[in-house]
Design an enzyme around this catalytic site. Structure first.
Site: not given
Ligand code: FRU
Length: 469
Positions: A38, A40-41, A57, A100-101, A159, A218
């Protein structure tokens, strides 16, 4: 997990998973996606020492939101990307539940990452540390540990540090939730990236005339473009409207003026950054030639993501294309970055009644339409864009119930630029006034057809594949 155990599990996951992911007909041909697991960000987007770096991520071990590492790609031209060493793994006490991000800066020639160390406790509680890591000679990153602890008055949801240089100082915006469960963006200042001073709340629910605006904000990002300062953020928990903010979580921008001395940001209301089904957690960077570029995650947390069919092939999600930001009449514009034009094969044209246009191969396509509406663009019978007098309606069936879901863009439309990859569509409206980004999962080979009796001018190009090396 201990570093060695995690690393060998990731290696095995990549060896096993990459062939399955890359042979999936829905795996993108020119967008960035995880080779397994997976994504993500986007994180740490920066132009450094002549190359673009984009971190992300990444859970290599599966398609769930767990074990978040920072993957790392680099590119000289935003077209041809290469894999770099895995940048961060959650292997310290202060980041054990996920790296995390966060963002990247050039600190006197040292590529430096600022990220959130996420820590979850067995009783359900959590805390967060903002941490530093610096690049080493091997291209990997050495962690320097936490530099910002959880401030008083906030829950463990603090975060996503975005750091930039302004004048003699470094500044950081942080996404946060206060103990009254209101979403906020905090502003901090530092001289050396190590010692940080809290300047206060920059924006958020109940601030600067906004009213109730969600329980957690976020992924903030702040930059100046033209005469305005723009704050991008993902305010979770704002109320959906009839035709806006319809995703499980939105991504929005606010424009105003920031006084760096008083940390006061006066701004207007929310605008949706992208009106499509999938868009979240974008991040921007400034290029050497002064362009403000943005890349987003073409996904949304907590919606129907876990029903996407690519999970059967061991991977999920992709980035958006890189976009250049502009501003016009106080609005934020997004256009595909100019470099992407190099992906175009030879130009083809059509002018006439929309329904007489040839069917176009959907796999990798750029399509430009000029007209006034009364046209439907059918993407492989899986996604439909209805172009009406007063705006656009994008229709797609729910992956769960099969019901039609809709997203809207309001306003007169005269021009569309549509970028298609194997399972994604990005629709740029009126030269960047709006964007709708969405995933869709057609059966390939798939075609795009136009429906309607009105006159349309079409230009289109097949786009070449761009493999990450
Ligand atoms: C946004 C988020 C961020 C966090 C990250 C974790 O998609 O929830 O706030 O840092 O993804 O993967």
């Amino acid at each position: 997990m201990a570093t060695d155990t995690l690393l060998s599990a990731i290696l095995q996951a990549v060896m096993r998973g990459q062939p399955r992911a890359l042979s999936d007909a829905h795996y993108p041909g020119w967008h960035l996606a995880p080779v397994t697991g997976l994504l993500n960000d986007p994180n740490g987007f920066i132009h450094f020492n002549g190359r673009y770096h984009l971190f992300y991520q990444w859970n290599a071990l599966g398609c769930q939101h767990q074990h978040k590492c920072w993957g790392h790609w680099s590119s000289a031209d935003l077209l041809q990307w290469q894999h770099e060493p895995l940048a961060l793994m959650p292997d310290e006490a202060y980041d054990r539940s996920g790296c995390y991000s966060g963002s990247a800066v050039d600190n006197n020639g040292v590529l430096t990452l600022i990220y959130t160390g996420n820590v979850k406790f067995e009783d359900g509680g959590r805390t967060a540390w903002q941490c530093l890591a610096v690049q080493n000679e091997a291209g990997g990153f050495d962690k320097l540990g936490p530099v910002v602890a959880l401030p008083d008055g906030y829950t463990g949801h603090v975060r996503d540090p975005k750091v930039w240089r302004h004048g003699e100082h470094w500044y950081m915006v942080l996404g946060a939730q206060d103990t009254a469960l209101q979403g906020k963006v905090l502003l901090l200042r530092s001289e050396d990236l190590q010692a940080w001073q809290h300047l206060g709340e920059l924006a958020g629910s109940g601030l600067n005339g906004l009213g109730a605006a969600g329980y957690m904000w976020e992924c903030p990002d702040l930059f100046t473009l033209g005469d305005s300062t723009f704050l991008i953020c993902c305010p979770q928990g704002i109320a959906p409207e009839a035709q806006r903010f319809l995703n499980a979580h939105p991504s929005a921008w606010l424009a105003g003026d920031l006084d760096y001395d008083t940390a006061r940001f006066t701004h207007g209301g929310f605008h949706e950054l992208d009106a499509g089904f999938e868009f979240y957690a974008p991040q921007t960077t400034l290029t050497d030639d002064g362009r403000r570029l943005l890349v987003g995650w073409m996904g949304v947390p907590d919606g129907e993501e876990m029903h996407q069919p690519t999970i059967a092939h061991g991977w999920i999600h992709q980035m958006t294309c890189v976009r250049e930001l502009g501003t016009h009449n106080g609005k934020l514009y997004q256009r595909p970055v100019a470099e992407l034009q190099a992906l175009r094969d030879k130009e083809q044209r059509f002018q006439g009644r929309a329904a007489d246009a040839p069917a176009m191969p959907a796999r990798r396509l750029e399509l430009e339409l000029a007209g006034t509406g009364g046209i439907t663009v059918d993407f492989a019978h899986t996604l439909r864009l209805e172009w009406c007098d007063d705006g656009l309606r994008l229709a797609r069936r729910s992956l769960v119930s099969g019901e039609w879901h809709y997203r809207y863009w309001q306003g007169a439309v005269t021009q569309l630029q549509i970028l298609c990859d194997h399972s994604s569509v990005e629709i740029f409206i009126n030269h960047g006034e709006g964007v709708m980004s969405s995933r869709y999962f057609p059966v390939h080979p798939a075609a795009i057809t136009l429906i309607g009796d009105t006159e349309v001018a079409v230009r289109y190009w097949s786009l070449r594949r761009c493999v990450v090396e």
